[in-house]
Design a protein around this motif. Structure first.
Motif, mmCIF file in Angstrom:
data_model
loop_
_atom_site.group_PDB
_atom_site.id
_atom_site.type_symbol
_atom_site.label_atom_id
_atom_site.label_comp_id
_atom_site.label_asym_id
_atom_site.label_seq_id
_atom_site.Cartn_x
_atom_site.Cartn_y
_atom_site.Cartn_z
ATOM 1 N N PHE A 19 38.703 28.655 16.543
ATOM 2 C CA PHE A 19 38.502 30.087 16.339
ATOM 3 C C PHE A 19 37.690 30.661 17.498
ATOM 4 C CE2 PHE A 19 36.091 33.668 14.455
ATOM 5 C CZ PHE A 19 37.153 34.470 14.066
ATOM 6 N N ALA A 20 36.619 29.970 17.871
ATOM 7 C CA ALA A 20 35.777 30.414 18.997
ATOM 8 C C ALA A 20 36.606 30.497 20.275
ATOM 9 C CB ALA A 20 34.594 29.469 19.182
ATOM 10 N N ASP A 21 37.412 29.468 20.525
ATOM 11 C CA ASP A 21 38.262 29.466 21.717
ATOM 12 C C ASP A 21 39.270 30.616 21.674
ATOM 13 O OD1 ASP A 21 36.916 27.181 22.479
ATOM 14 O OD2 ASP A 21 38.537 25.811 21.897
ATOM 15 N N THR A 22 39.822 30.879 20.501
ATOM 16 C CA THR A 22 40.837 31.919 20.343
ATOM 17 C C THR A 22 40.275 33.306 20.620
ATOM 18 O OG1 THR A 22 42.025 30.593 18.704
ATOM 19 C CG2 THR A 22 42.502 32.948 18.735
ATOM 20 N N ILE A 23 39.088 33.588 20.116
ATOM 21 C CA ILE A 23 38.538 34.934 20.325
ATOM 22 C C ILE A 23 37.746 35.035 21.620
ATOM 23 C CG2 ILE A 23 38.518 35.451 17.860
ATOM 24 C CD1 ILE A 23 35.467 35.187 17.917
ATOM 25 N N GLY A 24 37.501 33.906 22.271
ATOM 26 C CA GLY A 24 36.850 33.930 23.579
ATOM 27 C C GLY A 24 35.341 33.990 23.530
ATOM 28 N N VAL A 25 34.738 33.262 22.584
ATOM 29 C CA VAL A 25 33.276 33.171 22.537
ATOM 30 C C VAL A 25 32.878 31.710 22.598
ATOM 31 C CG1 VAL A 25 33.027 35.298 21.191
ATOM 32 C CG2 VAL A 25 33.127 33.100 20.009
ATOM 33 N N GLN A 26 31.613 31.466 22.879
ATOM 34 C CA GLN A 26 31.139 30.092 22.912
ATOM 35 C C GLN A 26 31.131 29.521 21.496
ATOM 36 O OE1 GLN A 26 27.366 29.825 24.877
ATOM 37 N NE2 GLN A 26 28.210 30.438 26.847
ATOM 38 N N ARG A 27 31.394 28.253 21.404
ATOM 39 C CA ARG A 27 31.421 27.590 20.092
ATOM 40 C C ARG A 27 30.072 27.683 19.398
ATOM 41 N NH1 ARG A 27 35.188 22.312 21.493
ATOM 42 N NH2 ARG A 27 37.019 23.546 22.035
ATOM 43 N N SER A 28 29.005 27.680 20.177
ATOM 44 C CA SER A 28 27.675 27.780 19.580
ATOM 45 C C SER A 28 27.483 29.137 18.898
ATOM 46 C CB SER A 28 26.591 27.550 20.639
ATOM 47 O OG SER A 28 26.685 28.513 21.669
ATOM 48 N N SER A 29 28.132 30.173 19.416
ATOM 49 C CA SER A 29 28.042 31.501 18.792
ATOM 50 C C SER A 29 28.589 31.459 17.371
ATOM 51 C CB SER A 29 28.829 32.536 19.596
ATOM 52 O OG SER A 29 28.290 32.678 20.871
ATOM 53 N N ILE A 30 29.722 30.800 17.191
ATOM 54 C CA ILE A 30 30.312 30.668 15.854
ATOM 55 C C ILE A 30 29.376 29.875 14.964
ATOM 56 C CG2 ILE A 30 32.247 29.700 14.541
ATOM 57 C CD1 ILE A 30 33.098 32.093 16.116
ATOM 58 N N SER A 31 28.847 28.784 15.489
ATOM 59 C CA SER A 31 27.937 27.941 14.726
ATOM 60 C C SER A 31 26.726 28.732 14.245
ATOM 61 C CB SER A 31 27.502 26.750 15.577
ATOM 62 O OG SER A 31 26.547 25.975 14.899
ATOM 63 N N HIS A 32 26.158 29.549 15.116
ATOM 64 C CA HIS A 32 24.975 30.339 14.763
ATOM 65 C C HIS A 32 25.314 31.388 13.704
ATOM 66 C CE1 HIS A 32 22.316 28.781 17.995
ATOM 67 N NE2 HIS A 32 23.455 28.597 18.604
ATOM 68 N N ILE A 33 26.503 31.986 13.810
ATOM 69 C CA ILE A 33 26.907 32.989 12.818
ATOM 70 C C ILE A 33 27.176 32.329 11.476
ATOM 71 C CG2 ILE A 33 28.777 34.586 12.194
ATOM 72 C CD1 ILE A 33 28.866 35.334 15.221
ATOM 73 N N LEU A 34 27.889 31.215 11.481
ATOM 74 C CA LEU A 34 28.234 30.546 10.226
ATOM 75 C C LEU A 34 27.019 29.932 9.542
ATOM 76 C CD1 LEU A 34 31.667 28.885 11.102
ATOM 77 C CD2 LEU A 34 31.193 31.132 10.113
ATOM 78 N N SER A 35 26.008 29.575 10.313
ATOM 79 C CA SER A 35 24.786 29.018 9.715
ATOM 80 C C SER A 35 23.852 30.118 9.219
ATOM 81 C CB SER A 35 24.045 28.148 10.736
ATOM 82 O OG SER A 35 23.468 28.955 11.755
ATOM 83 N N GLY A 36 24.136 31.376 9.595
ATOM 84 C CA GLY A 36 23.295 32.481 9.176
ATOM 85 C C GLY A 36 22.166 32.780 10.151
#
Length: 145
Positions: A19-36
């Motif tokens: 998902f991170a790769d698809t929308i063009g953000v760093q994977r850590s960004s997704i991790s930080h959002i999903l962890s709250g």
């Protein structure tokens, strides 16, 4: 919003990394959002909108309406049948190999070790588009405007 992003990721059949790769953000960004730890930024939401135009952005942001803007399948090719037209018979002609222009050997081009070493900025010129090709045969286009 975090729960709806998780729901979108699952509905699209993606991992958080994909998902991170698809929308063009760093994977850590997704991790930080999903962890709250972090909340999604406007830029993040805009990237979702660009990458998933069939997703109702009001649903992503406010939880209003349905997840998808139409009843189209999430896999755009799920219900499509590809048909090929029959090629017309051509006369039996022996194909000629293309003529190659012989060039004198030149020095090898020094390629940069990484993207950051490339000198892509030229004074007086503006970048119109950047296309990045990935090893899994996918690509992304970036338009600075």
């Amino acid at each position: 919003m975090k729960d709806r992003i998780v729901q979108l990721i699952n509905s699209e059949g993606l991992t958080s990394s994909k998902f991170a790769d698809t929308i063009g953000v760093q994977r850590s960004s997704i991790s930080h959002i999903l962890s709250g730890r972090n909340k999604p930024s406007l830029d993040f939401v805009q990237k979702i909108r660009r990458s998933f135009p069939h997703v109702n952005i009001d649903w992503v942001i406010f939880g209003e309406g349905e997840m998808y803007t139409s009843q189209e399948p999430t896999n755009l090719f799920e219900n499509e049948t590809i048909q090929f037209e029959k090629e017309e018979e051509t006369p039996n002609i022996t194909p000629q190999p293309p003529k190659l222009k012989k060039e004198s050997p030149t020095k090898p081009v020094n390629q940069p070790e990484s993207f950051s070493e490339m000198n892509v900025f030229v004074p007086g010129k503006q970048i119109e588009k950047v296309v990045v090709f990935y090893t899994d045969k996918t690509f992304r286009e970036y338009n600075p405007s």
